[in-house]
Design an enzyme around this catalytic site. Structure first.
Site, mmCIF file in Angstrom:
data_model
loop_
_atom_site.group_PDB
_atom_site.id
_atom_site.type_symbol
_atom_site.label_atom_id
_atom_site.label_comp_id
_atom_site.label_asym_id
_atom_site.label_seq_id
_atom_site.Cartn_x
_atom_site.Cartn_y
_atom_site.Cartn_z
ATOM 1 N NE ARG A 225 -4.206 -1.666 0.252
ATOM 2 C CZ ARG A 225 -4.281 -2.801 -0.448
ATOM 3 N NH1 ARG A 225 -3.294 -3.150 -1.263
ATOM 4 N NH2 ARG A 225 -5.339 -3.588 -0.365
ATOM 5 C CD GLU B 27 -3.352 3.127 -4.981
ATOM 6 O OE1 GLU B 27 -4.352 2.411 -5.130
ATOM 7 O OE2 GLU B 27 -2.256 2.673 -4.624
ATOM 8 C CG HIS C 75 -3.570 -0.942 -6.287
ATOM 9 N ND1 HIS C 75 -3.849 -0.316 -5.111
ATOM 10 C CD2 HIS C 75 -3.475 -2.262 -5.967
ATOM 11 C CE1 HIS C 75 -3.937 -1.192 -4.127
ATOM 12 N NE2 HIS C 75 -3.712 -2.395 -4.626
HETATM 13 C C1 DGY Z 1 -5.278 -6.518 -2.597
HETATM 14 O O1 DGY Z 1 -5.956 -7.504 -2.869
HETATM 15 O O2 DGY Z 1 -5.220 -6.046 -1.467
HETATM 16 C C2 DGY Z 1 -4.528 -5.915 -3.732
HETATM 17 O O3 DGY Z 1 -3.901 -4.761 -3.371
HETATM 18 C C3 DGY Z 1 -5.440 -5.725 -4.920
HETATM 19 O O4 DGY Z 1 -4.692 -5.769 -6.099
#
Ligand code: DGY
Length: 329
Positions: A239, A268, A287
């Protein structure tokens, strides 16, 4: 008898939601690219017995308080930092995520990003397409080797282990740092546990896969980047807020590290004018860690199944708040 009301915050295929439609009155925000406006989500929440959310939706106190009938939230992600889990749990709401089904796909993307960043794949592809390739030369777009180098994985969960397995194929020395030692991953991959400082000081590739929590928020600081090798490549598929982006920018500009591959950002979608996007030694992705057609379908189906199970009074397959059920309304 009226069926329970389910709201899905993004357009999913009819085929995916079909089984859920048998037991519930399913509504969804019918757009693939644009997120549901907050006011629409709040209105839908008032009626909802279940919500199928994306990681872009903030499931906070305001939303949870607006949803008096809510029994289950199925989040289309393994991460659930967009949800106030503690408050939802107090309200007896089951929270589900999508682990396991995305492990290998996310590990593939992580490794692809690592390779692309180290070997300057994006820059090189652009170079050819822009007609800049005039002659072959010995150091043309020379990057860094990946094979036989040291990879340091921060966050050795299932995805971390899957990345370590890929690193073995490249005969890499594998280090990891985690809240606690992961003996199984060590056994399966030959990874060695180190302190965070030792990992960032000695790794050629630092790969961040840790969940976003109060402990990991801003864990990559100016000091962390200063401690890395000047040739280090930093990869973040966890993240954005785990990293101080301004510190990363300075580290890249001042030559404290060599390059960064980023699938995630603090804000984002990232602003196209974001300073990190101006740097040639940054590979930026929107992402897409788990975004393969097969895996996204599996994630959607898992979310629908979890909702169906809870609405039918059963335990969901992948529950985040593990003690849910003891406190069901
Ligand atoms: C998640 O599943 O947490 C990922 O970041 C999505 O791509």
């Amino acid at each position: 008898m009226t069926k329970p009301y389910v709201f899905i915050t993004r357009k999913l295929s009819k085929e995916t939601i079909q089984p859920l439609m048998e037991v519930a009155d399913v509504h969804m925000w019918n757009e693939e690219e644009n997120a549901v406006p907050r006011e629409v989500l709040l209105k839908e929440a008032e009626k909802a017995d279940a919500l199928l959310t994306m990681l872009s939706e903030k499931v906070d106190k305001e939303l949870l308080d607006a949803a008096p009938k809510l029994k289950v939230i199925a989040n289309l992600a393994v991460g659930f930092d967009n949800i106030d889990v503690k408050y939802a749990n107090q309200k007896g709401i089951a929270i589900c995520n999508t682990p396991d089904v995305l492990t290998d796909t996310t590990a593939d993307l992580t490794f692809a990003l690592l390779l692309a960043t180290a070997r300057r794949i994006v820059e090189a592809a652009e170079f050819v397409k822009k007609g800049q390739w005039k002659s072959w030369s010995p150091l043309l777009l020379a990057g860094y080797d990946v094979h036989h180098k040291t990879i340091g994985i921060v966050g050795m969960g299932k995805i971390g282990e899957a990345v370590a397995k890929r690193a073995r194929g490249f005969e890499m020395n594998i280090l990891y740092h985690n809240r606690s030692r992961n003996m199984e991953a060590e056994e399966h991959t030959g990874a060695s546990y180190t302190s965070f400082d030792e990992l960032i000081e000695t790794s050629d590739f630092i790969v961040c896969l840790t969940p976003l929590t109060a402990e990991t928020l801003g864990m990559f600081t100016r000091e962390s980047f200063k401690k890395m090798k000047k040739s280090a490549v930093f990869v973040n598929v966890s993240r954005g807020p785990v990293v101080d982006e301004e510190a990363l920018y300075h580290a890249l500009v001042d030559g404290e590290i060599a390059a960064a591959g980023l699938d995630v950002f603090v804000q984002e979608p990232v602003d196209e004018k974001h300073p990190l996007l101006t740097l040639p030694n940054v590979v930026a992705l929107p992402h897409i860690g788990s975004s393969s057609k097969e895996t996204r379908k599996n994630m959607m189906e898992l979310c629908c199944k979890n909702i169906e199970l809870v609405l039918c009074g059963q335990q969901p397959k992948t529950l985040v708040n593990k003690d849910w059920g003891l406190s069901v309304k």
